[in-house]
Design a protein around this motif. Structure first.
Motif, PDB file in Angstrom:
ATOM      1  N   THR A   1      -8.846  -3.188   1.492  1.00  0.00           N
ATOM      2  CA  THR A   1      -8.588  -3.949   2.725  1.00  0.00           C
ATOM      3  C   THR A   1      -9.565  -3.601   3.837  1.00  0.00           C
ATOM      4  OG1 THR A   1      -7.002  -2.317   3.591  1.00  0.00           O
ATOM      5  CG2 THR A   1      -6.138  -4.044   2.137  1.00  0.00           C
ATOM      6  N   THR A   2     -10.206  -2.443   3.766  1.00  0.00           N
ATOM      7  CA  THR A   2     -11.115  -2.033   4.837  1.00  0.00           C
ATOM      8  C   THR A   2     -12.462  -2.728   4.746  1.00  0.00           C
ATOM      9  OG1 THR A   2     -12.082  -0.166   3.626  1.00  0.00           O
ATOM     10  CG2 THR A   2     -10.021   0.234   4.831  1.00  0.00           C
ATOM     11  N   GLY A   3     -12.833  -3.159   3.540  1.00  0.00           N
ATOM     12  CA  GLY A   3     -14.139  -3.776   3.346  1.00  0.00           C
ATOM     13  C   GLY A   3     -15.287  -2.792   3.351  1.00  0.00           C
ATOM     14  N   ARG A   4     -14.984  -1.485   3.409  1.00  0.00           N
ATOM     15  CA  ARG A   4     -16.045  -0.477   3.481  1.00  0.00           C
ATOM     16  C   ARG A   4     -16.426   0.018   2.091  1.00  0.00           C
ATOM     17  NH1 ARG A   4     -13.199   1.386   8.367  1.00  0.00           N
ATOM     18  NH2 ARG A   4     -11.991   2.852   7.112  1.00  0.00           N
ATOM     19  N   ASP A   5     -17.660   0.501   1.986  1.00  0.00           N
ATOM     20  CA  ASP A   5     -18.104   1.162   0.766  1.00  0.00           C
ATOM     21  C   ASP A   5     -17.432   2.532   0.669  1.00  0.00           C
ATOM     22  OD1 ASP A   5     -19.722  -0.931  -0.071  1.00  0.00           O
ATOM     23  OD2 ASP A   5     -21.450  -0.201   1.066  1.00  0.00           O
ATOM     24  N   GLN A   6     -17.601   3.181  -0.495  1.00  0.00           N
ATOM     25  CA  GLN A   6     -16.866   4.400  -0.798  1.00  0.00           C
ATOM     26  C   GLN A   6     -17.791   5.604  -0.932  1.00  0.00           C
ATOM     27  OE1 GLN A   6     -13.299   4.197  -1.266  1.00  0.00           O
ATOM     28  NE2 GLN A   6     -13.717   2.140  -0.456  1.00  0.00           N
ATOM     29  N   LEU A   7     -17.305   6.744  -0.413  1.00  0.00           N
ATOM     30  CA  LEU A   7     -17.916   8.049  -0.693  1.00  0.00           C
ATOM     31  C   LEU A   7     -16.855   8.892  -1.375  1.00  0.00           C
ATOM     32  CD1 LEU A   7     -20.026  10.330  -0.480  1.00  0.00           C
ATOM     33  CD2 LEU A   7     -19.141  10.796   1.821  1.00  0.00           C
ATOM     34  N   MET A   8     -17.149   9.334  -2.600  1.00  0.00           N
ATOM     35  CA  MET A   8     -16.224  10.169  -3.358  1.00  0.00           C
ATOM     36  C   MET A   8     -16.878  11.528  -3.585  1.00  0.00           C
ATOM     37  SD  MET A   8     -14.741   7.504  -6.214  1.00  0.00           S
ATOM     38  CE  MET A   8     -13.850   6.023  -5.759  1.00  0.00           C
ATOM     39  N   ILE A   9     -16.110  12.590  -3.337  1.00  0.00           N
ATOM     40  CA  ILE A   9     -16.633  13.959  -3.458  1.00  0.00           C
ATOM     41  C   ILE A   9     -15.675  14.757  -4.327  1.00  0.00           C
ATOM     42  CG2 ILE A   9     -17.431  15.989  -2.206  1.00  0.00           C
ATOM     43  CD1 ILE A   9     -17.499  14.185   0.323  1.00  0.00           C
TER      44      ILE A   9
ATOM     45  N   PHE B   1     -20.427  12.253  -5.364  1.00  0.00           N
ATOM     46  CA  PHE B   1     -21.006  13.594  -5.453  1.00  0.00           C
ATOM     47  C   PHE B   1     -20.050  14.444  -6.284  1.00  0.00           C
ATOM     48  CE2 PHE B   1     -23.131  11.910  -1.794  1.00  0.00           C
ATOM     49  CZ  PHE B   1     -24.354  12.565  -1.710  1.00  0.00           C
ATOM     50  N   VAL B   2     -20.565  15.057  -7.348  1.00  0.00           N
ATOM     51  CA  VAL B   2     -19.748  15.921  -8.188  1.00  0.00           C
ATOM     52  C   VAL B   2     -20.403  17.293  -8.229  1.00  0.00           C
ATOM     53  CG1 VAL B   2     -20.899  15.007 -10.263  1.00  0.00           C
ATOM     54  CG2 VAL B   2     -18.747  16.249 -10.488  1.00  0.00           C
ATOM     55  N   GLY B   3     -19.620  18.339  -7.907  1.00  0.00           N
ATOM     56  CA  GLY B   3     -20.221  19.649  -7.744  1.00  0.00           C
ATOM     57  C   GLY B   3     -19.538  20.753  -8.529  1.00  0.00           C
TER      58      GLY B   3
ATOM     59  N   ILE C   1     -24.357  11.629  -7.926  1.00  0.00           N
ATOM     60  CA  ILE C   1     -25.258  12.699  -7.486  1.00  0.00           C
ATOM     61  C   ILE C   1     -24.658  14.042  -7.903  1.00  0.00           C
ATOM     62  CG2 ILE C   1     -26.436  13.806  -5.560  1.00  0.00           C
ATOM     63  CD1 ILE C   1     -25.050  10.413  -4.933  1.00  0.00           C
ATOM     64  N   PRO C   2     -25.199  14.699  -8.926  1.00  0.00           N
ATOM     65  CA  PRO C   2     -24.696  16.016  -9.335  1.00  0.00           C
ATOM     66  C   PRO C   2     -25.233  17.126  -8.434  1.00  0.00           C
ATOM     67  CG  PRO C   2     -26.396  15.256 -10.856  1.00  0.00           C
ATOM     68  CD  PRO C   2     -26.244  14.187  -9.818  1.00  0.00           C
ATOM     69  N   VAL C   3     -24.385  18.126  -8.172  1.00  0.00           N
ATOM     70  CA  VAL C   3     -24.746  19.233  -7.288  1.00  0.00           C
ATOM     71  C   VAL C   3     -24.230  20.533  -7.895  1.00  0.00           C
ATOM     72  CG1 VAL C   3     -24.548  20.217  -4.969  1.00  0.00           C
ATOM     73  CG2 VAL C   3     -24.517  17.724  -5.264  1.00  0.00           C
ATOM     74  N   SER C   4     -25.056  21.564  -7.918  1.00  0.00           N
ATOM     75  CA  SER C   4     -24.589  22.896  -8.334  1.00  0.00           C
ATOM     76  C   SER C   4     -25.144  23.934  -7.375  1.00  0.00           C
ATOM     77  CB  SER C   4     -25.000  23.220  -9.774  1.00  0.00           C
ATOM     78  OG  SER C   4     -26.395  23.359  -9.890  1.00  0.00           O
ATOM     79  N   GLU C   5     -24.382  24.995  -7.160  1.00  0.00           N
ATOM     80  CA  GLU C   5     -24.815  26.056  -6.249  1.00  0.00           C
ATOM     81  C   GLU C   5     -25.918  26.910  -6.870  1.00  0.00           C
ATOM     82  OE1 GLU C   5     -21.549  28.304  -4.706  1.00  0.00           O
ATOM     83  OE2 GLU C   5     -20.293  26.528  -4.413  1.00  0.00           O
ATOM     84  N   GLU C   6     -25.860  27.082  -8.192  1.00  0.00           N
ATOM     85  CA  GLU C   6     -26.871  27.865  -8.908  1.00  0.00           C
ATOM     86  C   GLU C   6     -27.778  26.931  -9.695  1.00  0.00           C
ATOM     87  OE1 GLU C   6     -27.141  31.041  -8.469  1.00  0.00           O
ATOM     88  OE2 GLU C   6     -25.256  31.377  -7.387  1.00  0.00           O
TER      89      GLU C   6
ATOM     90  N   LEU D   1     -21.671  22.143  -2.061  1.00  0.00           N
ATOM     91  CA  LEU D   1     -21.349  20.722  -2.136  1.00  0.00           C
ATOM     92  C   LEU D   1     -21.247  20.081  -0.757  1.00  0.00           C
ATOM     93  CD1 LEU D   1     -20.693  18.298  -3.908  1.00  0.00           C
ATOM     94  CD2 LEU D   1     -18.316  19.083  -4.024  1.00  0.00           C
ATOM     95  N   GLY D   2     -20.457  20.698   0.154  1.00  0.00           N
ATOM     96  CA  GLY D   2     -20.276  20.120   1.477  1.00  0.00           C
ATOM     97  C   GLY D   2     -21.571  20.017   2.249  1.00  0.00           C
ATOM     98  N   GLU D   3     -22.415  21.039   2.146  1.00  0.00           N
ATOM     99  CA  GLU D   3     -23.686  21.024   2.863  1.00  0.00           C
ATOM    100  C   GLU D   3     -24.605  19.937   2.332  1.00  0.00           C
ATOM    101  OE1 GLU D   3     -25.302  24.913   2.559  1.00  0.00           O
ATOM    102  OE2 GLU D   3     -23.732  25.865   3.785  1.00  0.00           O
TER     103      GLU D   3
END
Length: 387
Positions: A245-253, A281-283, A309-314, A340-342
């Motif tokens: 209903t918002t018509g906005r695109d999505q950011l999933m983390i 984003f999957v971390g 977008i894959p993310v790993s700390e190491e 991930l948050g950064e």
């Protein structure tokens, strides 16, 4: 509730929490009194009560904190009532619990703090809680408990397993919701898990489970499961999902096994012809923690609205993980390195997106902090309750 009654309740609760190790003694005393006066109720609860006492305290604290926002409280109580269908709760149970809670609070507060006005305020609040929860319990003909058979158990990491079940009857849940799960080796001890696939008429369901250090249930789910086991599942809860209903695109983390409810949503979206853009984003700590990356890449390759977008700390896996890392297919985003948050915040404020975050409570809070510092509107951010 009137503001005076809300003030009485908050003052009492704050005083008891400050005087008694955060209120833990109150909840433990409550259960002791309850089981002594109503011994038949003991069989509803798990053998080990520490986690149960913590959950009761967290629930009361949430209600007390939000008593001046009745829409928020009612929504929470509806979910709580739906969750309690699995116990076969009746009005008599609420009468027993309400009376015991009043008696326990009065005992700890003492005559100086527990005035007639305070007593009336708490009784009003407890009556409200019981009415909403009981109304939800009685409002549906859906089962209180679903049963299913484990058909596959796949160890994908030392501390992560994928478990697939065949339910005896299909469960209708929204992609993004979660359910309570109980296994035979830990009777009456429930762990909340999010299905990793959308609901289907065949009654198939899949869970991604991480072993929690010191946990009572998750180690048995990750290491001690064999096909043929019979599991119990409670009614679906939670409100995560794509709001069209918002018509906005999505950011999933997603962090770790938090990918499950987001993957279920993406799979459901893939069945539709028209979708908003999704950046996922999957971390994880190590590259190997991105255990479901190949599935996500396959979804992205066949659905141009999805970017993973894959993310790993190491940068490298720990020495004990010997499986080769998946090769990034052409056209897919390379793995990024960092917290991930950064990393998410480095892309901007995402102010034009609906945002879902799934992970441990500490991870969710950290990501929210990073986004807020970047200027992300917090009204656009959603996650499940953090207790």
């Amino acid at each position: 509730m009137e503001s005076t009654a809300v003030s009485h309740i908050r003052t009492t609760f704050k005083a008891l929490a400050a005087a008694d190790d955060g209120g833990i003694g109150v909840t433990r005393s409550f259960y002791s009194i309850l089981f002594a006066k109503y011994p038949g109720m003991r069989e509803i609860f798990p053998a080990v009560m520490e986690m149960q006492a913590d959950r009761l305290l967290d629930a009361i604290a949430y209600i007390v904190e939000n008593l001046d926002d009745m829409d928020k409280v009612q929504s929470f109580l509806v979910q709580l009532g739906r969750d309690h269908r699995r116990y076969g709760i009746t009005e008599d149970h609420f009468i027993a619990v309400g009376g015991t809670l009043i008696a326990t609070l009065e005992r700890f507060a003492g005559t100086e703090l527990w005035t007639e006005e305070v007593d009336l305020a708490w009784r009003e609040a407890i009556a409200l809680i019981a009415a909403v929860m009981l109304g939800e319990i009685n409002a549906s003909d859906a089962p209180g408990v679903w049963t299913g058979t484990v058909v596959e158990h796949k160890q994908v990491l030392q501390d992560v397993a994928i478990v697939r079940l065949q339910l005896d009857q299909p469960m209708s849940y929204g992609a993004g919701q979660y359910v309570g799960v109980s296994v035979p080796s830990r009777p009456r001890m429930w762990r909340y898990l999010s299905p990793a696939i959308p609901a289907n008429d065949a009654g198939q369901i899949e869970f991604h489970i991480r072993r929690v250090a010191g946990g009572w249930v998750s180690p048995a789910m990750v290491r001690g499961v064999t096909p043929g086991e019979r599991w119990n599942l409670s009614a679906p809860l939670g409100s995560l999902g794509v709001d069209r209903t918002t018509g906005r695109d999505q950011l999933m983390i997603a962090s770790g096994t938090g990918i499950a409810p987001l993957r279920a949503q993406i799979m459901e979206m893939a069945m539709r012809g028209n979708n908003p853009r999704v950046h996922l984003f999957v971390g994880g700590t190590y590259p190997c923690d991105l255990y479901d990356l190949e599935t996500l890449w396959q979804l992205a390759r066949t659905n141009p609205w999805l970017t993973v977008i894959p993310v790993s700390e190491e940068t490298v896996n720990p020495w004990w993980h010997t499986d080769p890392a998946p090769v990034t297919p052409p056209g897919m985003s390379e793995r990024l390195t960092g917290k991930l948050g950064e990393v998410v915040a480095e892309f901007g404020a995402w102010e034009d997106r609906d945002i879902q975050i799934v992970g441990s409570p500490s991870t969710v809070q950290t990501i929210k902090y990073r986004l807020q510092a970047k200027g992300t509107p917090m009204d656009n951010v959603r996650h499940d309750p953090l207790f």
